[in-house]
Structures are given as structure tokens and as C-alpha cells.
Design a protein around this motif. Sequence first.
Motif, PDB file in Angstrom:
ATOM      1  N   TRP A  93       0.881  -1.163  -0.056  1.00  0.00           N
ATOM      2  CA  TRP A  93       0.052   0.068  -0.108  1.00  0.00           C
ATOM      3  C   TRP A  93       1.004   1.137   0.110  1.00  0.00           C
ATOM      4  N   ALA A  94       0.312   2.255  -0.472  1.00  0.00           N
ATOM      5  CA  ALA A  94       0.955   3.664  -0.381  1.00  0.00           C
ATOM      6  C   ALA A  94      -0.077   4.686  -0.311  1.00  0.00           C
ATOM      7  N   ASN A  95       0.274   5.759   0.554  1.00  0.00           N
ATOM      8  CA  ASN A  95      -0.696   6.796   0.636  1.00  0.00           C
ATOM      9  C   ASN A  95      -0.164   8.134   0.276  1.00  0.00           C
ATOM     10  N   ASP A  96      -0.788   9.151  -0.222  1.00  0.00           N
ATOM     11  CA  ASP A  96      -0.408  10.312  -0.731  1.00  0.00           C
ATOM     12  C   ASP A  96       0.782  10.401  -1.600  1.00  0.00           C
ATOM     13  N   LEU A  97       0.783   9.574  -2.437  1.00  0.00           N
ATOM     14  CA  LEU A  97       1.599   9.554  -3.671  1.00  0.00           C
ATOM     15  C   LEU A  97       1.371  10.568  -4.484  1.00  0.00           C
ATOM     16  N   ARG A  98       2.155  11.935  -4.583  1.00  0.00           N
ATOM     17  CA  ARG A  98       1.783  12.910  -5.306  1.00  0.00           C
ATOM     18  C   ARG A  98       2.375  13.010  -6.829  1.00  0.00           C
ATOM     19  N   CYS A  99       1.567  13.238  -7.667  1.00  0.00           N
ATOM     20  CA  CYS A  99       2.165  13.633  -9.183  1.00  0.00           C
ATOM     21  C   CYS A  99       1.207  14.366  -9.767  1.00  0.00           C
ATOM     22  N   GLN A 100       1.395  14.838 -11.058  1.00  0.00           N
ATOM     23  CA  GLN A 100       0.636  15.553 -11.717  1.00  0.00           C
ATOM     24  C   GLN A 100      -0.188  14.809 -12.936  1.00  0.00           C
ATOM     25  N   VAL A 101      -1.143  14.911 -13.299  1.00  0.00           N
ATOM     26  CA  VAL A 101      -2.072  14.399 -14.386  1.00  0.00           C
ATOM     27  C   VAL A 101      -2.337  15.528 -15.484  1.00  0.00           C
ATOM     28  N   VAL A 102      -2.262  14.981 -16.611  1.00  0.00           N
ATOM     29  CA  VAL A 102      -2.737  15.993 -17.583  1.00  0.00           C
ATOM     30  C   VAL A 102      -3.894  15.422 -18.172  1.00  0.00           C
ATOM     31  N   CYS A 103      -4.827  16.370 -18.016  1.00  0.00           N
ATOM     32  CA  CYS A 103      -6.352  16.245 -18.345  1.00  0.00           C
ATOM     33  C   CYS A 103      -6.470  16.182 -19.949  1.00  0.00           C
ATOM     34  N   ARG A 104      -7.672  15.936 -20.391  1.00  0.00           N
ATOM     35  CA  ARG A 104      -8.108  15.929 -21.828  1.00  0.00           C
ATOM     36  C   ARG A 104      -7.879  17.242 -22.391  1.00  0.00           C
ATOM     37  N   ASP A 105      -8.276  18.384 -21.666  1.00  0.00           N
ATOM     38  CA  ASP A 105      -8.071  19.579 -22.198  1.00  0.00           C
ATOM     39  C   ASP A 105      -6.808  20.310 -22.098  1.00  0.00           C
ATOM     40  N   GLY A 106      -5.864  19.450 -21.575  1.00  0.00           N
ATOM     41  CA  GLY A 106      -4.288  19.947 -21.805  1.00  0.00           C
ATOM     42  C   GLY A 106      -3.999  20.464 -20.579  1.00  0.00           C
ATOM     43  N   SER A 107      -4.928  20.837 -19.405  1.00  0.00           N
ATOM     44  CA  SER A 107      -4.432  21.254 -18.045  1.00  0.00           C
ATOM     45  C   SER A 107      -3.842  20.335 -17.187  1.00  0.00           C
ATOM     46  N   VAL A 108      -2.939  20.710 -16.397  1.00  0.00           N
ATOM     47  CA  VAL A 108      -2.162  19.994 -15.438  1.00  0.00           C
ATOM     48  C   VAL A 108      -2.739  20.102 -13.987  1.00  0.00           C
TER      49      VAL A 108
END
Length: 361
Positions: free
Chosen positions: A12-27
Motif C-alpha cells: 500500500w502507499a498513501n499520498d503519492l503525489r504526481c501531476q496528471v494531464v487532463c484531456r483539455d491539456g491542463s495539469v
Amino acid sequence: TERYAEFQQQGWANDLRCQVVCRDGSVVPVSINAIAAQDEVGNSITRVTLVDISERVKLETARQQVETALQNSQRHYATLAETIPVGILRFDADSECIYANDYWELITGSPQETAMGSGWFQTIHPDEQDALMAKWTEWAQPNNPDPMCTNETRLLRSDGAVVWVYCQACRETDANDNLTGYIVSLTNISDRKQAEDQLQQSQAKFEALVTNMPGMVYRYFPATSASPHRFTFVSAYAEELLELSPAAIERDADAFINLIHPEDLPSFLTSVANAADHFLPWHWEGRIITPSGQLKWIEGNSQAQSTAEGNAWDGILVDISERKHLEAERQQAEIALRQQLQRERLIAAITQSIRQTLNLE
């Protein structure tokens, strides 16, 4: 990579932070929580939840900026407190000293650690301690509206020297305006106090000299295009000489001018104008008529001075009535003597003529 290894090890792992790119291009920043599990048929699966933490990141960033600004401010304060030529003391809400800077040690000659708690109070001159404590106690009352407490007092250095300081105290409060302590600054004003003492001594000597002088000492500014003529200082002898108070003459220079005998006023005005126009010493003799009707002869002498307020004449007026009376008596005696000599010569001539006529020779 490190968090993934942790997940593989722990499952298990908690609060694994990252950034995702949405379909509209926003991060969008997200927090991932993952846990290893099995599905209905026993296959290994990973359950993952993604939480949009955009607002949390903004708050954390803002908090970090505030903390960084606070740390910078504290560093700046510490640097300032150690470099400015002013003693700095910090007190807690109970008026116990918790900090003294290097300059406090330089002013008092005592180690900084001796200021802690109530130790700083021992550096106050014994003759000043009661008054200083009374003023501090009054100001430190919760209902006192004064934002700052100021005072001039003396310190007694460890080597026995006396140091004059100008003290300024202000309150420290938290975000809710609750008292957290006090900050006190001490500025060395010994040089200023020494200059003031010397000035007072000089002033006392001057006043003693002026008081014992048999004349009215004054400072006079002739009229200019920017200001009327005026006396800025007149000694107490004005009462005896002119029957006017110094304040009356300082208030209105014409109070003196109006006493001058009409026949002598033109020569007075001419002498003043000549001295003012050419920045020369001034001398004048003339008559005045005092408010009680006395006729007096006075003599005035002054030297030109260049001051911040303009050209001034510092001088003295003295009563020369007795001298004038003696001069008049001497002149009358000289006239009488000349007349007597003329009569004697005339009598001698007549006597000689009679003798010759009578052939007495």
C-alpha cells in the motif's frame, strides 16, 4: 520510484503525489492512494484513488511562502539588531529579558547573559531606578493606550562610568493582538547630554555676566524686505534704563524707538541704516524720554554678527546722563573761566590806559 518500491514492499502507499494531464491539456496535481488487493476470482489487483489536491497545494505553497518570508524577516531582524548602533532588549509578557544584542553589552560594559531575567535592571543608575520602574509599570498596564514608552535615563557601567541613553519601548503582539512581549531600544545620547550641560553652563555664565553689567544687553535685527526690525534678546536692565520690560521690547521694537527724543531720532535712524547697509559696528549717543518723563542720555555700541536668522547686532545701551551733566558743567566752567579771563584782561587794559592818561608811569 522510491514510493513505488515502498508500495511493492508494503502492499500500500498513501499520498503519492504526481501531476496528471487532463484531456483539455491542463495539469492537475493529484494525491494517489494505492492498496494491493485481489478480485473476486483471486487475481491480484491494485485499488487506486486519485484526489485533486489543487487547493491543498495552493495553501501549502502559500504557507511555505509565509514561512520563508517569516524566516527571512527573522534573519533580517537578527542582522539588524546586531549591526545597528543601538542597544536592543527583548522581554517576554512578564517583563523578563530574553535577549540582549551586542551593542547593549558595549553600552553597559556587562556581558549579554547578565541582562537575562531582571539582570538588565542592575545596569540602571541607582538614582534612576525608582522613577524608571514607576514609568514602566504605569505604561505596561493593559488599559494604557500609549503605543510607546520613551524616557531619558542614566546607566551605570561596570567600570563606574555614567552613560545617558534614550529609551524607547513598544509592545509585541500576536495575530490576535494578544501581548507576547516588549522590545526596548537604548540610544547612547551621552555626547548630546554633555553638549547640553556645557551649553547650560555657558548660558549660566552669560546670564550672570549680563545681570551684573550696568547696561541693557541686546540682540537687534534691522528691518529687511522680508521682516520688520526686532529685538530677540533684551536683558533685565531694560527696566532700570528704559522703564520697559524686556518682553515689551522683544514684542515690539518700536517700544524702544518711541522713547528717543524727537531731535535725536534722525541721527539714530541714520546710524542704524549706515551700520546695516555696510555691516559695520554701530555707535550712537542720544536722548530718550522714559514713560515717567525722565530725560536720559544713552550711549549704544554693538558689533555686527552673521546668524542663521540674518545679520544681527549684539550690543549694550548704557546711561551716560551723569557723564553728559559733567561735560555740560565742565563746558559751563570753561566758558565762565574764559569770560573771567576776558574781564581780567579788559580790566588790566583799562587800568593801563588810566595810568598812561594820568602819567602815573
